[in-house]
Design a protein around this motif. Structure first.
Motif, PDB file in Angstrom:
ATOM      1  N   LYS A  31      63.316  76.815  61.618  1.00 26.18           N
ATOM      2  CA  LYS A  31      61.723  76.765  61.865  1.00 26.18           C
ATOM      3  C   LYS A  31      60.982  75.539  61.033  1.00 26.18           C
ATOM      4  O   LYS A  31      61.960  75.936  59.353  1.00 26.18           O
ATOM      5  CB  LYS A  31      60.707  77.744  62.013  1.00 26.18           C
ATOM      6  CG  LYS A  31      61.322  78.359  63.903  1.00 26.18           C
ATOM      7  CD  LYS A  31      59.713  79.750  64.281  1.00 26.18           C
ATOM      8  CE  LYS A  31      60.121  79.174  65.393  1.00 26.18           C
ATOM      9  NZ  LYS A  31      60.918  81.232  66.278  1.00 26.18           N
ATOM     10  N   ASP A  78      65.153  82.824  60.838  1.00 25.21           N
ATOM     11  CA  ASP A  78      63.945  81.880  61.264  1.00 25.21           C
ATOM     12  C   ASP A  78      63.967  80.581  59.459  1.00 25.21           C
ATOM     13  O   ASP A  78      63.793  79.513  60.194  1.00 25.21           O
ATOM     14  CB  ASP A  78      62.565  82.176  61.214  1.00 25.21           C
ATOM     15  CG  ASP A  78      62.417  82.338  62.357  1.00 25.21           C
ATOM     16  OD1 ASP A  78      63.158  82.540  63.817  1.00 25.21           O
ATOM     17  OD2 ASP A  78      61.818  83.288  62.783  1.00 25.21           O
ATOM     18  N   ASP A 106      56.556  86.369  63.364  1.00 27.87           N
ATOM     19  CA  ASP A 106      57.890  87.283  63.825  1.00 27.87           C
ATOM     20  C   ASP A 106      57.007  87.784  65.798  1.00 27.87           C
ATOM     21  O   ASP A 106      57.876  88.171  66.263  1.00 27.87           O
ATOM     22  CB  ASP A 106      57.652  88.798  63.670  1.00 27.87           C
ATOM     23  CG  ASP A 106      58.896  87.805  62.699  1.00 27.87           C
ATOM     24  OD1 ASP A 106      60.019  87.793  62.118  1.00 27.87           O
ATOM     25  OD2 ASP A 106      59.557  88.820  61.381  1.00 27.87           O
ATOM     26  N   GLY A 127      55.537  85.483  67.401  1.00 28.89           N
ATOM     27  CA  GLY A 127      56.302  84.472  68.405  1.00 28.89           C
ATOM     28  C   GLY A 127      54.590  83.427  68.213  1.00 28.89           C
ATOM     29  O   GLY A 127      53.994  82.248  68.870  1.00 28.89           O
TER      30      GLY A 127
END
Ligand code: SF4
Ligand code: SF4
Ligand code: SF4
Length: 263
Positions: free
Chosen positions: A11, A104, A148, A150
């Motif tokens: 991400k 991520d 974490d 979302g």
């Protein structure tokens, strides 16, 4: 600690500097979400405020001010931790778990494990880490708890112009490339977690053209530190060998001396 990144699921941010209006909602949202105190600042003849990152300011909008025929022009730049793919701060940190990589690809930290050595400051090519009142490392952790759960990081959520786009790094890059943006941070340091679409050369924003981890860090981590550890265990081994093969040093019964010669 191993530092591997799954580039497919990594991400990150795409910061499109052309869209930024300098409103600084991102600064305020970050402070609010992370419960960071306000920094006391003073007017220094510029609209840029604060003038630097602090332990309580994880992102700030840098005002690149230029004068052109009597008129002032601005470019705005979101300064923050880059979440480097090859992170100098993590490489040099001697305390396992103080700085770590999440699934991520985020470079996060655990203040409880920080030992206040400040090595990460000299290892960061972008001069990011700061230390709080307890002398513990402090920087953007990409709103780990939100990610974490979302959600997008607070700064990206608050940005009214979509300057800060958060999501799958590969997808963000693909879209920006298709839009023919000039990108910074694609490959350097195994790819930055924060990729910029710039409107000028990197140095006009204060960015290094080729960011690198200082080589002195590798000297310390890969050569001097292992040699020091080797030397320590070597001395312990030599003492044990001496004890097993020759036995303990005997104290001279008459003089109390430990075997030294006295003329
Ligand atoms: S920008 Fe600096 S503090 Fe952030 S991950 Fe890279 S080396 Fe670490
Ligand atoms: S990602 Fe979160 S911690 Fe990082 S600058 Fe944005 S709001 Fe602050
Ligand atoms: S919230 Fe968005 S538009 Fe406003 S200063 Fe931050 S990046 Fe720029």
């Amino acid at each position: 600690m191993s530092d591997t990144i799954n580039q497919a699921s990594r991400k990150g941010f795409l910061v499109d500097t052309a869209r930024c209006i300098g409103c600084r909602s991102c600064q305020v949202a970050c402070k609010q979400w992370n419960k960071l105190d306000a920094d006391k600042t003073a007017n220094q003849g510029t609209f840029e405020n604060p003038r630097d990152l602090t332990a309580a300011l994880y992102n700030r909008i840098k005002f690149v001010e230029k004068e052109n025929a009597g008129a002032v022009t601005w470019q705005f730049f979101s300064e923050r931790c880059m979440h480097c793919g090859d992170a100098g701060c993590m490489k040099v940190c001697p305390s396992p778990g103080a700085l770590y990589r999440t699934k991520d690809g985020i470079v996060a930290y655990n203040k409880e494990k920080c030992i206040s050595c400040k090595y990460c400051v000299s290892a960061c090519p972008f001069g990011v880490p700061r230390y709080d009142g307890d002398e513990k490392v402090s920087k953007c952790n990409l709103c780990l708890s939100r990610v974490d759960g979302g959600m997008a990081p607070a700064c990206a959520k608050a940005c009214p112009t979509e300057t800060l786009k958060f999501g799958n790094r590969k997808d963000l890059i693909a879209k920006a490339t298709a839009a023919k943006k000039t990108l910074y941070g694609l490959d350097s340091l195994n790819g930055l977690g924060v990729v910029y679409a710039l409107e000028g050369p990197p140095d006009s924003y204060g960015l290094p053209a080729n960011p690198r981890i200082p080589t002195s860090i590798f000297l310390w981590k890969d050569i001097i530190k292992p040699l020091g550890i080797l030397g320590f265990w070597g001395s312990i081994g030599a003492m044990l060998l001496h004890y097993v093969t020759i036995g303990p040093k005997k104290v001279d019964d008459d003089t109390g001396d430990k075997g030294e010669n006295h003329e």
